[in-house]
Design a protein around this motif. Sequence first.
Motif, PDB file in Angstrom:
ATOM      1  N   ASN A 174      19.733   0.473  22.827  1.00 26.65           N
ATOM      2  CA  ASN A 174      19.558   0.212  24.268  1.00 26.65           C
ATOM      3  C   ASN A 174      18.151  -0.286  24.553  1.00 26.65           C
ATOM      4  O   ASN A 174      17.949  -1.234  25.307  1.00 26.65           O
ATOM      5  CB  ASN A 174      19.785   1.493  25.084  1.00 26.65           C
ATOM      6  CG  ASN A 174      21.259   1.813  25.276  1.00 26.65           C
ATOM      7  OD1 ASN A 174      22.117   0.981  25.025  1.00 26.65           O
ATOM      8  ND2 ASN A 174      21.539   3.032  25.716  1.00 26.65           N
ATOM      9  N   SER A 175      17.185   0.379  23.948  1.00 25.24           N
ATOM     10  CA  SER A 175      15.796   0.050  24.200  1.00 25.24           C
ATOM     11  C   SER A 175      15.459  -1.352  23.666  1.00 25.24           C
ATOM     12  O   SER A 175      14.746  -2.128  24.327  1.00 25.24           O
ATOM     13  CB  SER A 175      14.942   1.149  23.559  1.00 25.24           C
ATOM     14  OG  SER A 175      13.664   0.711  23.360  1.00 25.24           O
ATOM     15  N   LYS A 176      16.000  -1.694  22.488  1.00 27.03           N
ATOM     16  CA  LYS A 176      15.794  -3.047  21.953  1.00 27.03           C
ATOM     17  C   LYS A 176      16.475  -4.088  22.845  1.00 27.03           C
ATOM     18  O   LYS A 176      15.943  -5.172  23.073  1.00 27.03           O
ATOM     19  CB  LYS A 176      16.372  -3.155  20.534  1.00 27.03           C
ATOM     20  CG  LYS A 176      15.510  -2.508  19.468  1.00 27.03           C
ATOM     21  CD  LYS A 176      16.067  -2.852  18.087  1.00 27.03           C
ATOM     22  CE  LYS A 176      15.664  -1.826  17.060  1.00 27.03           C
ATOM     23  NZ  LYS A 176      16.498  -1.869  15.846  1.00 27.03           N
ATOM     24  N   LEU A 177      17.668  -3.748  23.345  1.00 27.10           N
ATOM     25  CA  LEU A 177      18.392  -4.666  24.240  1.00 27.10           C
ATOM     26  C   LEU A 177      17.584  -4.922  25.510  1.00 27.10           C
ATOM     27  O   LEU A 177      17.478  -6.059  25.974  1.00 27.10           O
ATOM     28  CB  LEU A 177      19.765  -4.088  24.617  1.00 27.10           C
ATOM     29  CG  LEU A 177      20.928  -4.354  23.665  1.00 27.10           C
ATOM     30  CD1 LEU A 177      22.140  -3.522  24.060  1.00 27.10           C
ATOM     31  CD2 LEU A 177      21.305  -5.835  23.643  1.00 27.10           C
ATOM     32  N   LEU A 178      17.018  -3.859  26.052  1.00 30.78           N
ATOM     33  CA  LEU A 178      16.189  -3.980  27.251  1.00 30.78           C
ATOM     34  C   LEU A 178      15.040  -4.959  26.999  1.00 30.78           C
ATOM     35  O   LEU A 178      14.788  -5.860  27.810  1.00 30.78           O
ATOM     36  CB  LEU A 178      15.640  -2.598  27.635  1.00 30.78           C
ATOM     37  CG  LEU A 178      14.652  -2.554  28.794  1.00 30.78           C
ATOM     38  CD1 LEU A 178      15.339  -2.913  30.105  1.00 30.78           C
ATOM     39  CD2 LEU A 178      14.005  -1.171  28.908  1.00 30.78           C
ATOM     40  N   LEU A 199      14.815  -7.336  24.723  1.00 35.35           N
ATOM     41  CA  LEU A 199      15.307  -8.709  24.517  1.00 35.35           C
ATOM     42  C   LEU A 199      15.778  -9.349  25.815  1.00 35.35           C
ATOM     43  O   LEU A 199      15.569 -10.542  26.042  1.00 35.35           O
ATOM     44  CB  LEU A 199      16.464  -8.706  23.524  1.00 35.35           C
ATOM     45  CG  LEU A 199      16.114  -8.869  22.046  1.00 35.35           C
ATOM     46  CD1 LEU A 199      17.387  -8.825  21.223  1.00 35.35           C
ATOM     47  CD2 LEU A 199      15.376 -10.191  21.780  1.00 35.35           C
ATOM     48  N   LEU A 200      16.446  -8.544  26.658  1.00 33.14           N
ATOM     49  CA  LEU A 200      16.918  -9.084  27.942  1.00 33.14           C
ATOM     50  C   LEU A 200      15.728  -9.552  28.775  1.00 33.14           C
ATOM     51  O   LEU A 200      15.774 -10.623  29.392  1.00 33.14           O
ATOM     52  CB  LEU A 200      17.737  -8.032  28.710  1.00 33.14           C
ATOM     53  CG  LEU A 200      19.152  -7.779  28.186  1.00 33.14           C
ATOM     54  CD1 LEU A 200      19.765  -6.550  28.861  1.00 33.14           C
ATOM     55  CD2 LEU A 200      20.058  -8.999  28.413  1.00 33.14           C
ATOM     56  N   ASN A 201      14.665  -8.773  28.775  1.00 37.37           N
ATOM     57  CA  ASN A 201      13.482  -9.160  29.546  1.00 37.37           C
ATOM     58  C   ASN A 201      12.744 -10.334  28.904  1.00 37.37           C
ATOM     59  O   ASN A 201      12.187 -11.180  29.603  1.00 37.37           O
ATOM     60  CB  ASN A 201      12.562  -7.955  29.752  1.00 37.37           C
ATOM     61  CG  ASN A 201      12.973  -7.116  30.959  1.00 37.37           C
ATOM     62  OD1 ASN A 201      13.414  -7.656  31.979  1.00 37.37           O
ATOM     63  ND2 ASN A 201      12.852  -5.805  30.842  1.00 37.37           N
ATOM     64  N   GLU A 202      12.756 -10.386  27.570  1.00 31.26           N
ATOM     65  CA  GLU A 202      12.160 -11.529  26.872  1.00 31.26           C
ATOM     66  C   GLU A 202      12.929 -12.797  27.272  1.00 31.26           C
ATOM     67  O   GLU A 202      12.350 -13.836  27.567  1.00 31.26           O
ATOM     68  CB  GLU A 202      12.254 -11.304  25.359  1.00 31.26           C
ATOM     69  CG  GLU A 202      11.417 -12.293  24.541  1.00 31.26           C
ATOM     70  CD  GLU A 202      11.565 -12.057  23.039  1.00 31.26           C
ATOM     71  OE1 GLU A 202      11.799 -10.897  22.619  1.00 31.26           O
ATOM     72  OE2 GLU A 202      11.451 -13.041  22.288  1.00 31.26           O
ATOM     73  N   ARG A 203      14.276 -12.658  27.300  1.00 38.54           N
ATOM     74  CA  ARG A 203      15.125 -13.775  27.683  1.00 38.54           C
ATOM     75  C   ARG A 203      14.847 -14.198  29.134  1.00 38.54           C
ATOM     76  O   ARG A 203      14.754 -15.386  29.443  1.00 38.54           O
ATOM     77  CB  ARG A 203      16.602 -13.373  27.533  1.00 38.54           C
ATOM     78  CG  ARG A 203      17.553 -14.537  27.603  1.00 38.54           C
ATOM     79  CD  ARG A 203      19.005 -14.118  27.544  1.00 38.54           C
ATOM     80  NE  ARG A 203      19.845 -15.297  27.466  1.00 38.54           N
ATOM     81  CZ  ARG A 203      20.082 -16.110  28.477  1.00 38.54           C
ATOM     82  NH1 ARG A 203      19.571 -15.864  29.669  1.00 38.54           N
ATOM     83  NH2 ARG A 203      20.829 -17.190  28.320  1.00 38.54           N
ATOM     84  N   ALA A 204      14.696 -13.209  30.003  1.00 30.36           N
ATOM     85  CA  ALA A 204      14.441 -13.490  31.424  1.00 30.36           C
ATOM     86  C   ALA A 204      13.130 -14.266  31.591  1.00 30.36           C
ATOM     87  O   ALA A 204      13.044 -15.189  32.403  1.00 30.36           O
ATOM     88  CB  ALA A 204      14.396 -12.189  32.216  1.00 30.36           C
ATOM     89  N   ALA A 205      12.125 -13.904  30.800  1.00 36.83           N
ATOM     90  CA  ALA A 205      10.830 -14.589  30.895  1.00 36.83           C
ATOM     91  C   ALA A 205      10.962 -16.045  30.446  1.00 36.83           C
ATOM     92  O   ALA A 205      10.382 -16.955  31.061  1.00 36.83           O
ATOM     93  CB  ALA A 205       9.789 -13.856  30.048  1.00 36.83           C
TER      94      ALA A 205
END
Lengths: 94, 94
Positions: A15-19, A21-27
């Motif tokens: 979950n923490s890694k997904l969080l 990556l999702l934010n990296e993707r958003a940036a």
Amino acid sequence: MERLETLRGRLDEVNSKLLGLLNERAAIVREIGEVKEELGMAKYDPAREREMLERLVAANEGPFSDDQIKHLFKQIFNVSLGLQESNRKKELLV
Amino acid sequence: MERLETLRGRLDEVNSKLLGLLNERAAIVREIGEVKEELGMAKYDPAREREMLERLVAANEGPFSDDQIKHLFKQIFNVSLGLQESNRKKELLV
């Protein structure tokens, strides 16, 4: 019960890694939005989304089905687009 | 235009990592489902979901807002639960 705790620990890590990556993707999506803005290009690009989905489905090895992967990434795309919109609204308000 | 291509390449890499992590998560959730089955526990655990969401929101540094992160993870939870159900249906059909 101990096995359940171990699995839950692993789930929390994922979950923490997904969080992250999702934010990296958003940036990255936000940066793409800025470049497109500069180039006068439309933000929403259905052809590019379709291409990304096809690539993901082709690489999908499960357990999630292709439809489940498509559904989740469509959600990610939609929320990301919302992010560009809200940034734009903020800019307009300045 | 070159900058756009670079950013798109990075986005494809992140998509691919997300795909891997989502499926890793799905495999763990399936295993948790099996352990719960053995222990006679209910698959759906709203308290545990709430706890995971709270932890994720507490760790969220953006650009996604807390609400966007909650929305995306709820989708991931729902689809994962669907995975347990369809496995169960398959078992029942054997």
